[in-house]
Enzyme design. Structure first.
Site, PDB file in Angstrom:
ATOM      1  N   TYR A   1      -1.368  -0.382  10.861  1.00 26.61           N
ATOM      2  CA  TYR A   1      -1.390  -0.907   9.379  1.00 26.61           C
ATOM      3  C   TYR A   1      -0.279  -0.180   8.655  1.00 26.61           C
ATOM      4  O   TYR A   1       0.194  -0.947   7.853  1.00 26.61           O
ATOM      5  CB  TYR A   1      -2.651  -0.388   8.720  1.00 26.61           C
ATOM      6  CG  TYR A   1      -2.906  -0.829   7.281  1.00 26.61           C
ATOM      7  CD1 TYR A   1      -3.039  -2.209   6.995  1.00 26.61           C
ATOM      8  CD2 TYR A   1      -2.852   0.031   6.296  1.00 26.61           C
ATOM      9  CE1 TYR A   1      -3.262  -2.619   5.389  1.00 26.61           C
ATOM     10  CE2 TYR A   1      -2.963  -0.281   5.040  1.00 26.61           C
ATOM     11  CZ  TYR A   1      -3.232  -1.699   4.753  1.00 26.61           C
ATOM     12  OH  TYR A   1      -3.260  -1.943   3.312  1.00 26.61           O
TER      13      TYR A   1
ATOM     14  N   LYS B   1       2.906  -2.213   6.631  1.00 32.58           N
ATOM     15  CA  LYS B   1       3.200  -2.189   5.221  1.00 32.58           C
ATOM     16  C   LYS B   1       4.558  -1.711   4.705  1.00 32.58           C
ATOM     17  O   LYS B   1       4.933  -2.249   3.877  1.00 32.58           O
ATOM     18  CB  LYS B   1       2.117  -1.456   4.419  1.00 32.58           C
ATOM     19  CG  LYS B   1       0.777  -1.793   4.454  1.00 32.58           C
ATOM     20  CD  LYS B   1       0.650  -3.343   3.873  1.00 32.58           C
ATOM     21  CE  LYS B   1      -0.724  -3.857   3.790  1.00 32.58           C
ATOM     22  NZ  LYS B   1      -0.583  -5.375   2.789  1.00 32.58           N
TER      23      LYS B   1
ATOM     24  N   SER C   1       0.733  -1.210   0.059  1.00 29.91           N
ATOM     25  CA  SER C   1       0.082  -0.070   0.165  1.00 29.91           C
ATOM     26  C   SER C   1       0.860   1.281  -0.069  1.00 29.91           C
ATOM     27  O   SER C   1       2.080   1.103   0.664  1.00 29.91           O
ATOM     28  CB  SER C   1      -0.918   0.106   1.166  1.00 29.91           C
ATOM     29  OG  SER C   1      -1.654   1.043   1.311  1.00 29.91           O
TER      30      SER C   1
END
Length: 254
Positions: free
Chosen positions: A171, A175, A148
């Site tokens: 998150y 990533k 991402s």
């Protein structure tokens, strides 16, 4: 069923969202593909595989499902054994399974949980399936990490970037770590002829956060668009950017 000549693809976390749409794209694009949908919930995985096959007018390739929990080493080992028994090889592995945390402020507990799935799980699955990838019938064997732009430190540190915000810390950290993991595998496996690459589907209106409508209101793309972006990487259309993360706007900065 004979899978000779088929490009055998395993996608983790593929019973819904971008993973499912990626599988759908492949199955509908060419008879060359057989896609194995990895799913923590085997019943949901089987239903998803059946749905892909149900539309005979659009389904050119084939699909099946496998029980695969990326946080459970026994489940990963069992899945690898089954793929070995049923196919004898693997041509493409797509590390797609992931979770998000909406904790605010961030918590150590949430970070551990997210890292366990998004990073440790990707490493565990990759290690378990490497020998099957080495037996790939279609060269080069492909190892794809679904990442991402939210994991880009360059974006996160730039006040002018749309990704400059303090949200989704766990998150985004996962990533960024996944990008490093992908880079390490690229360096390690390139001498063996592997193609290792990251794919960024972009912000998509899936149930990932539990509120697809809110994501859509923020301008998120439909899941099928994200699936198409990942599928282009699987199909080899972005091979010139191997070792990097490729998104809708091109190569993502680290």
């Amino acid at each position: 069923m004979s899978y000779s000549g088929k490009i055998v693809v395993l996608i983790t976390g593929a019973n819904q969202g971008v993973g499912y749409e990626t599988a759908k794209n492949l199955v509908q694009s060419s008879a060359d593909y057989h896609v194995i949908l990895g799913s923590r919930d085997s019943s949901k995985g089987e239903a998803a595989a059946q749905a892909l096959q149900a539309d005979g007018a659009k389904a050119k390739g084939t699909a099946s499902s496998i029980s695969l929990d990326v946080t459970d080493e026994a489940s990963i080992a069992a899945a690898a054994e089954r793929v070995a028994a049923d196919f004898g090889r693997l041509d493409v592995l797509v590390n797609n399974a992931g979770i998000v945390s909406t904790a605010s402020p961030p918590t150590a507990r949430a970070l551990r949980r997210v890292l366990e799935t998004n990073v440790v799980g990707a490493l565990a699955v990759t290690e378990a399936f490497l020998d099957l990838l080495r037996k790939a019938e279609h060269k080069p064997p492909r190892l794809v990490f679904v990442s991402s732009s939210m994991g880009s430190i360059t974006h996160a540190a730039d006040p002018a970037s749309p990704y400059y915000n303090p949200h989704a810390t766990e998150y985004r950290t996962s990533k960024a770590a996944l990008n490093m993991l992908m880079t390490m595998y690229s360096a390690r496996l390139k001498p063996e002829g592997f193609l290792v690459i990251g794919a960024d589907p972009g912000l998509c209106a899936t149930n990932f956060t539990g509120d697809a409508a809110s994501l859509r209101n923020r301008g998120a793309a439909e899941p099928a668009e994200g699936g198409n972006r990942v599928a282009t990487v699987i199909k080899g259309e972005k091979d010139a950017n191997a070792g990097r993360v490729v998104g809708v706007y091109g190569v993502s900065p680290w």
